[in-house]
Motif scaffolding. Structure first.
Motif, PDB file in Angstrom:
ATOM      1  N   ALA A   1      -2.392  -0.767   5.019  1.00 34.12           N
ATOM      2  CA  ALA A   1      -0.982  -0.406   5.119  1.00 34.12           C
ATOM      3  C   ALA A   1      -0.361  -0.839   6.440  1.00 34.12           C
ATOM      4  N   ALA A   2      -1.011  -0.527   7.568  1.00 30.64           N
ATOM      5  CA  ALA A   2      -0.447  -0.885   8.873  1.00 30.64           C
ATOM      6  C   ALA A   2      -0.341  -2.395   9.033  1.00 30.64           C
ATOM      7  N   LEU A   3      -1.369  -3.112   8.626  1.00 30.58           N
ATOM      8  CA  LEU A   3      -1.351  -4.571   8.744  1.00 30.58           C
ATOM      9  C   LEU A   3      -0.267  -5.173   7.861  1.00 30.58           C
ATOM     10  N   GLU A   4      -0.118  -4.674   6.654  1.00 35.01           N
ATOM     11  CA  GLU A   4       0.938  -5.177   5.771  1.00 35.01           C
ATOM     12  C   GLU A   4       2.306  -5.014   6.428  1.00 35.01           C
ATOM     13  N   ASP A   5       2.532  -3.858   7.044  1.00 32.67           N
ATOM     14  CA  ASP A   5       3.821  -3.608   7.696  1.00 32.67           C
ATOM     15  C   ASP A   5       4.042  -4.563   8.867  1.00 32.67           C
ATOM     16  N   CYS A   6       3.004  -4.755   9.681  1.00 32.36           N
ATOM     17  CA  CYS A   6       3.152  -5.627  10.850  1.00 32.36           C
ATOM     18  C   CYS A   6       3.369  -7.074  10.429  1.00 32.36           C
ATOM     19  N   TYR A   7       2.668  -7.508   9.407  1.00 32.75           N
ATOM     20  CA  TYR A   7       2.858  -8.874   8.933  1.00 32.75           C
ATOM     21  C   TYR A   7       4.239  -9.038   8.303  1.00 32.75           C
ATOM     22  N   LEU A   8       4.696  -8.020   7.566  1.00 30.86           N
ATOM     23  CA  LEU A   8       6.043  -8.056   7.002  1.00 30.86           C
ATOM     24  C   LEU A   8       7.082  -8.178   8.107  1.00 30.86           C
ATOM     25  N   ALA A   9       6.869  -7.459   9.210  1.00 35.55           N
ATOM     26  CA  ALA A   9       7.794  -7.546  10.343  1.00 35.55           C
ATOM     27  C   ALA A   9       7.782  -8.935  10.955  1.00 35.55           C
ATOM     28  N   LEU A  10       6.618  -9.571  10.997  1.00 39.05           N
ATOM     29  CA  LEU A  10       6.530 -10.941  11.514  1.00 39.05           C
ATOM     30  C   LEU A  10       7.315 -11.899  10.631  1.00 39.05           C
ATOM     31  N   VAL A  11       7.148 -11.791   9.323  1.00 41.23           N
ATOM     32  CA  VAL A  11       7.886 -12.660   8.391  1.00 41.23           C
ATOM     33  C   VAL A  11       9.386 -12.433   8.539  1.00 41.23           C
ATOM     34  N   TRP A  12       9.794 -11.168   8.649  1.00 39.60           N
ATOM     35  CA  TRP A  12      11.219 -10.865   8.824  1.00 39.60           C
ATOM     36  C   TRP A  12      11.753 -11.503  10.103  1.00 39.60           C
ATOM     37  N   THR A  13      10.994 -11.427  11.171  1.00 42.12           N
ATOM     38  CA  THR A  13      11.411 -12.031  12.436  1.00 42.12           C
ATOM     39  C   THR A  13      11.562 -13.533  12.294  1.00 42.12           C
ATOM     40  N   GLN A  14      10.617 -14.170  11.626  1.00 45.90           N
ATOM     41  CA  GLN A  14      10.721 -15.607  11.385  1.00 45.90           C
ATOM     42  C   GLN A  14      11.999 -15.940  10.606  1.00 45.90           C
ATOM     43  N   GLN A  15      12.287 -15.168   9.583  1.00 42.97           N
ATOM     44  CA  GLN A  15      13.432 -15.449   8.710  1.00 42.97           C
ATOM     45  C   GLN A  15      14.765 -15.180   9.401  1.00 42.97           C
TER      46      GLN A  15
ATOM     47  N   SER B   1       0.818  -1.216   0.000  1.00 46.08           N
ATOM     48  CA  SER B   1       0.000   0.000   0.000  1.00 46.08           C
ATOM     49  C   SER B   1       0.846   1.259   0.000  1.00 46.08           C
ATOM     50  N   VAL B   2       2.010   1.199   0.645  1.00 46.40           N
ATOM     51  CA  VAL B   2       2.955   2.311   0.635  1.00 46.40           C
ATOM     52  C   VAL B   2       4.318   1.773   0.230  1.00 46.40           C
ATOM     53  N   SER B   3       5.148   2.623  -0.322  1.00 48.22           N
ATOM     54  CA  SER B   3       6.463   2.198  -0.784  1.00 48.22           C
ATOM     55  C   SER B   3       7.531   2.624   0.218  1.00 48.22           C
ATOM     56  N   GLY B   4       8.763   2.259  -0.103  1.00 49.09           N
ATOM     57  CA  GLY B   4       9.881   2.657   0.746  1.00 49.09           C
ATOM     58  C   GLY B   4      10.193   1.635   1.819  1.00 49.09           C
ATOM     59  N   ASP B   5      10.998   2.066   2.790  1.00 49.75           N
ATOM     60  CA  ASP B   5      11.469   1.167   3.839  1.00 49.75           C
ATOM     61  C   ASP B   5      10.553   1.190   5.061  1.00 49.75           C
ATOM     62  N   LEU B   6      10.500   0.062   5.725  1.00 53.47           N
ATOM     63  CA  LEU B   6       9.832  -0.071   7.018  1.00 53.47           C
ATOM     64  C   LEU B   6      10.909  -0.151   8.096  1.00 53.47           C
ATOM     65  N   ARG B   7      10.824   0.728   9.085  1.00 53.05           N
ATOM     66  CA  ARG B   7      11.798   0.720  10.182  1.00 53.05           C
ATOM     67  C   ARG B   7      11.357  -0.265  11.257  1.00 53.05           C
ATOM     68  N   LEU B   8      12.276  -1.136  11.639  1.00 54.17           N
ATOM     69  CA  LEU B   8      12.055  -2.048  12.752  1.00 54.17           C
ATOM     70  C   LEU B   8      13.020  -1.701  13.870  1.00 54.17           C
ATOM     71  N   CYS B   9      12.526  -1.713  15.108  1.00 52.25           N
ATOM     72  CA  CYS B   9      13.386  -1.583  16.284  1.00 52.25           C
ATOM     73  C   CYS B   9      13.509  -2.969  16.911  1.00 52.25           C
ATOM     74  N   VAL B  10      14.722  -3.444  17.041  1.00 51.00           N
ATOM     75  CA  VAL B  10      14.980  -4.777  17.586  1.00 51.00           C
ATOM     76  C   VAL B  10      15.607  -4.616  18.965  1.00 51.00           C
TER      77      VAL B  10
END
Length: 305
Positions: free
Chosen positions: A110-124, A42-51
């Protein structure tokens, strides 16, 4: 007149929060990761994650995706350190917190896509983060609680990531706003008018229609089978009380282990507004006891393992 959030108030609040971004605590190891949103988002660019990781972590621990609250329209990972510290410092857990797209920038999904993307990244990246791959958890408060439930629904539907446990605290679940606890609610922090404006921003053209999907407003979910075990608490005078209790009852009826506490006399976000109050301390003891139980009993192997 009882104060409430307007679209302009959401935007002004985010201006006040902006200086907090990048400010971290000395008692946790914190890194920021920018990941590219995939084509078609829904939006482009980077998603910032704080780990957030403990200073010392000799053995693998559960991993928690923690989603901040703010009516979908305000907030940042840095506003959630009170919650995050409990899991990281007190329990040795690794927490990934997405700085997801707010509804003042773009509506659902948009928000859900970002949160789910963060979940997939965490899994990987579970191995390098010293996370047990069979103990990925999701939690959040308020709108973050609603997104927690939504992420669990999306993960269940897609079968890509297995979630062992969810913690949607006093979650924002129902756009229809017809429950008794919501109607004419003027309790502190988040009342009927704030909720109405929050959902209008989040759903955009979907607001007020019957086309709202369950992963936008999880109270609309029909099939709760197979969703992760869940814990929550909610105040007895707050607007989300009835939707929260009903959602947890439906999980329980579908055979999902659930734990739901209604705390007498408490308003929305009471534990954040008054963290040293007896009610807040009691709620957080319940929360951490449930988390401890989950780390001993709830596991979900990742697909393909």
């Amino acid at each position: 007149m009882v104060p409430y959030f307007t679209p302009r108030a959401f935007k002004l609040s985010n201006l006040l929060i902006k200086p907090l971004k990048g400010l971290f605590s000395h008692d946790m190891r914190v890194t920021q990761v920018d990941i590219l949103r995939p084509a078609g988002s829904s939006v482009s660019g980077d998603l910032r994650l704080c780990v957030y990781r403990p200073l010392l972590q000799p053995t693998a621990q559960p991993g928690m995706l923690w989603i901040h609250g703010g009516g979908f329209a305000l907030g940042a990972p840095e506003t959630e350190t009170g919650f995050i510290r409990k899991f990281v410092v007190e329990r040795g857990c690794t927490v990934v917190a997405p700085d997801y797209c707010l509804s003042t920038q773009a509506p659902y999904p948009a928000a859900l896509e970002d949160c789910y993307l963060a979940l997939v990244w965490t899994q990987q990246h579970a191995t390098e983060l010293n996370i047990r791959s069979n103990q990925l958890m999701v939690g959040g408060d308020s709108a973050g609680g609603g997104l927690t439930a939504a992420v669990a629904i999306r993960a269940q539907d897609r079968g890509q990531v297995a979630i062992a446990y969810q913690m949607p605290l006093y979650p924002m679940l129902d756009d229809r706003m017809t429950t008794a606890s919501m109607q004419d609610n003027d309790a502190p922090v988040w009342n009927y008018k704030s909720n109405d404006n929050g959902w209008k921003l989040y759903l955009g053209d979907l607001f007020g229609t019957d086309q709202v999907p369950a992963d936008a407003a999880p109270a609309r979910e029909q099939d709760f089978r197979g969703l992760p075990p869940a814990f929550t608490f909610v105040g007895s005078i707050e607007s989300f009380r009835d939707a929260t209790v009903t959602y947890m009852q439906k999980l329980y009826a579908a055979g999902v282990p659930t734990e739901c506490h209604v705390l007498k006399g408490c308003y929305h976000g009471f534990d954040i507004i008054a963290p040293n109050s007896p009610q807040a301390q009691y709620a957080h003891r319940l929360m951490m006891a449930s988390f401890d139980y989950a780390t001993r009993h709830y596991f979900a192997e990742q697909p393909g393992r």
